[in-house]
Design an enzyme around this catalytic site. Sequence first.
Site, PDB file in Angstrom:
ATOM      1  N   TYR A 237      53.826 -10.068 165.555  1.00 21.30           N
ATOM      2  CA  TYR A 237      54.023  -9.677 164.158  1.00 21.30           C
ATOM      3  C   TYR A 237      54.696  -8.332 163.942  1.00 21.30           C
ATOM      4  O   TYR A 237      54.852  -7.908 162.798  1.00 21.30           O
ATOM      5  CB  TYR A 237      52.709  -9.705 163.385  1.00 21.30           C
ATOM      6  CG  TYR A 237      51.573  -8.896 163.980  1.00 21.30           C
ATOM      7  CD1 TYR A 237      51.710  -7.540 164.250  1.00 21.30           C
ATOM      8  CD2 TYR A 237      50.344  -9.499 164.254  1.00 21.30           C
ATOM      9  CE1 TYR A 237      50.667  -6.807 164.787  1.00 21.30           C
ATOM     10  CE2 TYR A 237      49.292  -8.781 164.800  1.00 21.30           C
ATOM     11  CZ  TYR A 237      49.460  -7.441 165.062  1.00 21.30           C
ATOM     12  OH  TYR A 237      48.435  -6.719 165.597  1.00 21.30           O
ATOM     13  N   CYS A 443      10.321 -29.270 180.550  1.00 21.30           N
ATOM     14  CA  CYS A 443      10.685 -29.201 179.144  1.00 21.30           C
ATOM     15  C   CYS A 443      11.936 -30.035 178.883  1.00 21.30           C
ATOM     16  O   CYS A 443      12.991 -29.770 179.452  1.00 21.30           O
ATOM     17  CB  CYS A 443      10.945 -27.746 178.763  1.00 21.30           C
ATOM     18  SG  CYS A 443      11.346 -27.547 177.027  1.00 21.30           S
TER      19      CYS A 443
HETATM   20  N1  LIG Z   1      30.766  -2.204 164.831  1.00 25.88           N
HETATM   21  C1  LIG Z   1      31.258  -1.133 165.428  1.00 25.88           C
HETATM   22  O1  LIG Z   1      30.566  -0.410 166.139  1.00 25.88           O
HETATM   23  C2  LIG Z   1      32.716  -0.795 165.243  1.00 25.88           C
HETATM   24  C3  LIG Z   1      33.268   0.279 165.941  1.00 25.88           C
HETATM   25  C4  LIG Z   1      34.628   0.542 165.769  1.00 25.88           C
HETATM   26  C5  LIG Z   1      35.394  -0.240 164.917  1.00 25.88           C
HETATM   27  N2  LIG Z   1      34.801  -1.284 164.246  1.00 25.88           N
HETATM   28  C6  LIG Z   1      35.566  -2.110 163.304  1.00 25.88           C
HETATM   29  O2  LIG Z   1      36.930  -2.180 163.680  1.00 25.88           O
HETATM   30  C7  LIG Z   1      37.730  -2.111 162.529  1.00 25.88           C
HETATM   31  C8  LIG Z   1      38.628  -0.919 162.607  1.00 25.88           C
HETATM   32  O3  LIG Z   1      39.501  -1.162 163.602  1.00 25.88           O
HETATM   33  P1  LIG Z   1      41.039  -0.889 163.471  1.00 25.88           P
HETATM   34  O4  LIG Z   1      41.289   0.557 163.488  1.00 25.88           O
HETATM   35  O5  LIG Z   1      41.675  -1.725 164.519  1.00 25.88           O
HETATM   36  O6  LIG Z   1      41.483  -1.375 162.044  1.00 25.88           O
HETATM   37  P2  LIG Z   1      41.622  -2.798 161.470  1.00 25.88           P
HETATM   38  O7  LIG Z   1      41.135  -3.817 162.402  1.00 25.88           O
HETATM   39  O8  LIG Z   1      40.993  -2.773 160.149  1.00 25.88           O
HETATM   40  O9  LIG Z   1      43.219  -2.935 161.282  1.00 25.88           O
HETATM   41  C9  LIG Z   1      44.234  -2.748 162.292  1.00 25.88           C
HETATM   42  C10 LIG Z   1      44.341  -3.931 163.179  1.00 25.88           C
HETATM   43  O10 LIG Z   1      44.620  -5.111 162.470  1.00 25.88           O
HETATM   44  C11 LIG Z   1      45.073  -6.064 163.382  1.00 25.88           C
HETATM   45  N3  LIG Z   1      46.005  -7.013 162.776  1.00 25.88           N
HETATM   46  C12 LIG Z   1      45.769  -8.326 162.564  1.00 25.88           C
HETATM   47  N4  LIG Z   1      46.800  -8.944 162.013  1.00 25.88           N
HETATM   48  C13 LIG Z   1      47.763  -8.019 161.851  1.00 25.88           C
HETATM   49  C14 LIG Z   1      49.081  -8.083 161.325  1.00 25.88           C
HETATM   50  N5  LIG Z   1      49.603  -9.218 160.861  1.00 25.88           N
HETATM   51  N6  LIG Z   1      49.796  -6.952 161.345  1.00 25.88           N
HETATM   52  C15 LIG Z   1      49.278  -5.790 161.798  1.00 25.88           C
HETATM   53  N7  LIG Z   1      48.025  -5.676 162.299  1.00 25.88           N
HETATM   54  C16 LIG Z   1      47.271  -6.787 162.332  1.00 25.88           C
HETATM   55  C17 LIG Z   1      45.638  -5.312 164.546  1.00 25.88           C
HETATM   56  O11 LIG Z   1      44.816  -5.562 165.659  1.00 25.88           O
HETATM   57  C18 LIG Z   1      45.494  -3.888 164.155  1.00 25.88           C
HETATM   58  O12 LIG Z   1      45.211  -3.050 165.241  1.00 25.88           O
HETATM   59  C19 LIG Z   1      36.827  -2.033 161.349  1.00 25.88           C
HETATM   60  O13 LIG Z   1      36.644  -3.324 160.806  1.00 25.88           O
HETATM   61  C20 LIG Z   1      35.528  -1.526 161.940  1.00 25.88           C
HETATM   62  O14 LIG Z   1      34.419  -1.946 161.211  1.00 25.88           O
HETATM   63  C21 LIG Z   1      33.498  -1.548 164.387  1.00 25.88           C
HETATM   64 ZN   LIG Z   2       9.526 -26.294 176.462  1.00 19.04          ZN
END
Ligand SMILES: NC(=O)c1ccc[n+]([C@@H]2O[C@H](COP(=O)([O-])OP(=O)(O)OC[C@H]3O[C@@H](n4cnc5c(N)ncnc54)[C@H](O)[C@@H]3O)[C@@H](O)[C@H]2O)c1
Ligand SMILES: [Zn+2]
Length: 700
Positions: A237, A443
């Site tokens: 993409y 079981c």
């Molecule tokens: N639960 C946890 O401990 C924890 C820790 C860190 C991050 N997270 C999660 O990860 C996310 C943040 O991660 P992030 O910085 O990658 O941001 P993001 O996932 O919100 O957005 C960026 C990502 O989108 C994806 N993407 C999918 N389709 C795409 C497209 N068509 N064009 C461009 N990009 C596309 C790519 O992988 C890109 O890196 C959040 O949802 C956060 O909650 C969770």
């Molecule tokens: Zn059992």
Amino acid sequence: MSGTLSEAEAAAELERLAADIARHDDLYHRQDAPEISDAEYDALVRRNREIEAQFPDLIRPDSPSRRVGATAAETFAKSQHGEPMLSLDNVFGPEEFAEFAARIRRFLGLSAEETLAFVAEPKIDGLSINLLYEKGRFIRGATRGDGLVGEDVTANLRTLKDLPLRLKGPHPERIEIRGEVFLEKADFLAFRDAQQALLDSGKRVVVPANPRNAAAGSLRQKDAAITASRPLKLFAYAMGAASEPVAETHHAWLKRLEDWGFDVNPLSKKLPDEHAAEAFQAAMGEQRAGLAYDIDGVVYKLDRIDWQRRLGFVGRAPRWAVAWKFPAEQATTKLIAIEIQVGRTGALTPRAVMEPVNVGGVVVRHATLHNEDEIARKDVRIGDTVILQRAGDVIPQIVSVVLEKRPADAQPFVPLTECPICHSHAVRDGDDVVRRCTGGLICPAQTVERLKHFVSRRAMDIEGLGEENIQRLYDEELLRSPADIFRLAAHAERMRQWEGWGAKSKKPEEAKKVPNLLAAIEARRRVPLERFIFALGIRRIGEQNAKLLARHYVSFPHWREKMIAARVIGSEEREELGSIQGIGPAIATELVEFFAEPRNLAALDDLAGQVTPEDATGSGAADSAFAGKTVVFTGTLTTMTRDEAEAVAERLGAKVTKSVSKKTDFVIVGADAGSKAAKATELGVATLTEEEWRSQAGID
Ligand SMILES: NC(=O)c1ccc[n+]([C@@H]2O[C@H](COP(=O)([O-])OP(=O)(O)OC[C@H]3O[C@@H](n4cnc5c(N)ncnc54)[C@H](O)[C@@H]3O)[C@@H](O)[C@H]2O)c1
Ligand SMILES: [Zn+2]
């Protein structure tokens, strides 16, 4: 509230948040095993941003608002991206999207007449990768890492069917292509269940929380063969650094990607202006549930690449693109019951049964409750009104209880102490959150899985009894327990009548199927004790532990007898078991629980009536220094029990006696030895220290 924070408090909290968020980034991006939900994580990030907005002078150099992802793990070679790989800012509704478009117009100084075309692309929750092509050949591929330097996963990426190793048609000399690696929903669920089963059987594996973690974990393997075995998909993409311009619009650029042989998400669409986004967002929201993969929103990218260049980046995200996230889909319904499912490996999992309710286009009747601790933590009671959510995950979760609606007769959940299927004891060990059925051999929920394990190559190794055949024999009610395998001969005629099992077959290998199978079974009426123990499939008793047990107890009757006695806590046998090097108390408990279920014992004895486990023998008993010799142990041994030492000596062909005489060949002298040691010296009998004994006996 940040409004009431003093500057010192704000600084302290920012420091704590930076550390916390960095830790969760590491768990999520490097270990593919988050500890908290995305919503909880996003709340930490929001809190950080709020405080920073109020105290801009306190923004730290290591602030999470300036970072992307996590630094590359040490396990992989590092790979520098030609252009940074960033994150995306989020919007959650039409007003925020309109504001995003208005910011672009302001930045570029565009008049109202100028149209802003966008390309909309479904946002799949996988992991982004950067692919470098030189002279049209795939040279190197890397994860995003911290945005500047990623992990080199070239070998793993080569195993992806969707990844062209050569670009078709004309192409720049050198170009970076970006895309998303992901797992489809069905593949994710199958993979997650398989990992759960491995975990249940005592293997140390990570059960992925969502498709993104599963995809990331699958790609980030040291062994590319493991990656190859996972059905990873790839949509391209975006473009990174390129040796020459490729297209003037993003849309044209996606076309080039297709020409070169990449899959581009067919739902990607060019929108004439910013006002078309809302309808597209709504349409994707409706299609979402029916898609093969999970999406958590739509990415909108400004179409004109010259404008993208001018807009550039701010912080960790481009100004020219945004992710419009779907709201978490929630619904309220009533919890009617909590039922317990017994997994193939004996794990008891509570499941909520609810009045059917539509959550984001899917009718939901069940939700997972994971385990009893979670039920207690959320205080979920039968009769409660609950809020359900389908967020990034495919499986709905209970978010919380609507306490105001709790009826007076709501019933707290009482964990079962019995397996609902076979009524064996259900127990929780130590800090394990999972409760398990102890009726391993009997079981029904676990039978097929146990039988498969029993006949597997490293266990009883019965050729011709693969998974399919086990299932067939089970369905036909010929197989219920391992011992039944050895009674199959009585049903030979019946089996031969089945399609593909002989009587009606023209193929010679099918005609001989039943006799071959029965011969393979007969050949296993005698097996080494360690295989026999391993084949029982007792939790935590893998090959290694089975070997330790066999070596220690030597014979089946001896082992059986000791295990029964070890059921008594504090008994000598229990102590002995727990003190075997490599076994330890936790594993001892698993064994003891198995033997504490009388029907397991009955099944075991039934099996022992069919199969004779051979006594464990040391390596090269015949040529050991102790073969045919008479030995006496005296004093206290420090590295093994007297029982074990005697068993080892016997296994090496020695005769163990209690008193020293002229016929004695060796006296092994432990600590605080008394008269026997003196007698040996007096009679001129050879004495060995414990250490000498160990080395001559070939013990490690
Ligand atoms: N639960 C946890 O401990 C924890 C820790 C860190 C991050 N997270 C999660 O990860 C996310 C943040 O991660 P992030 O910085 O990658 O941001 P993001 O996932 O919100 O957005 C960026 C990502 O989108 C994806 N993407 C999918 N389709 C795409 C497209 N068509 N064009 C461009 N990009 C596309 C790519 O992988 C890109 O890196 C959040 O949802 C956060 O909650 C969770
Ligand atoms: Zn059992």
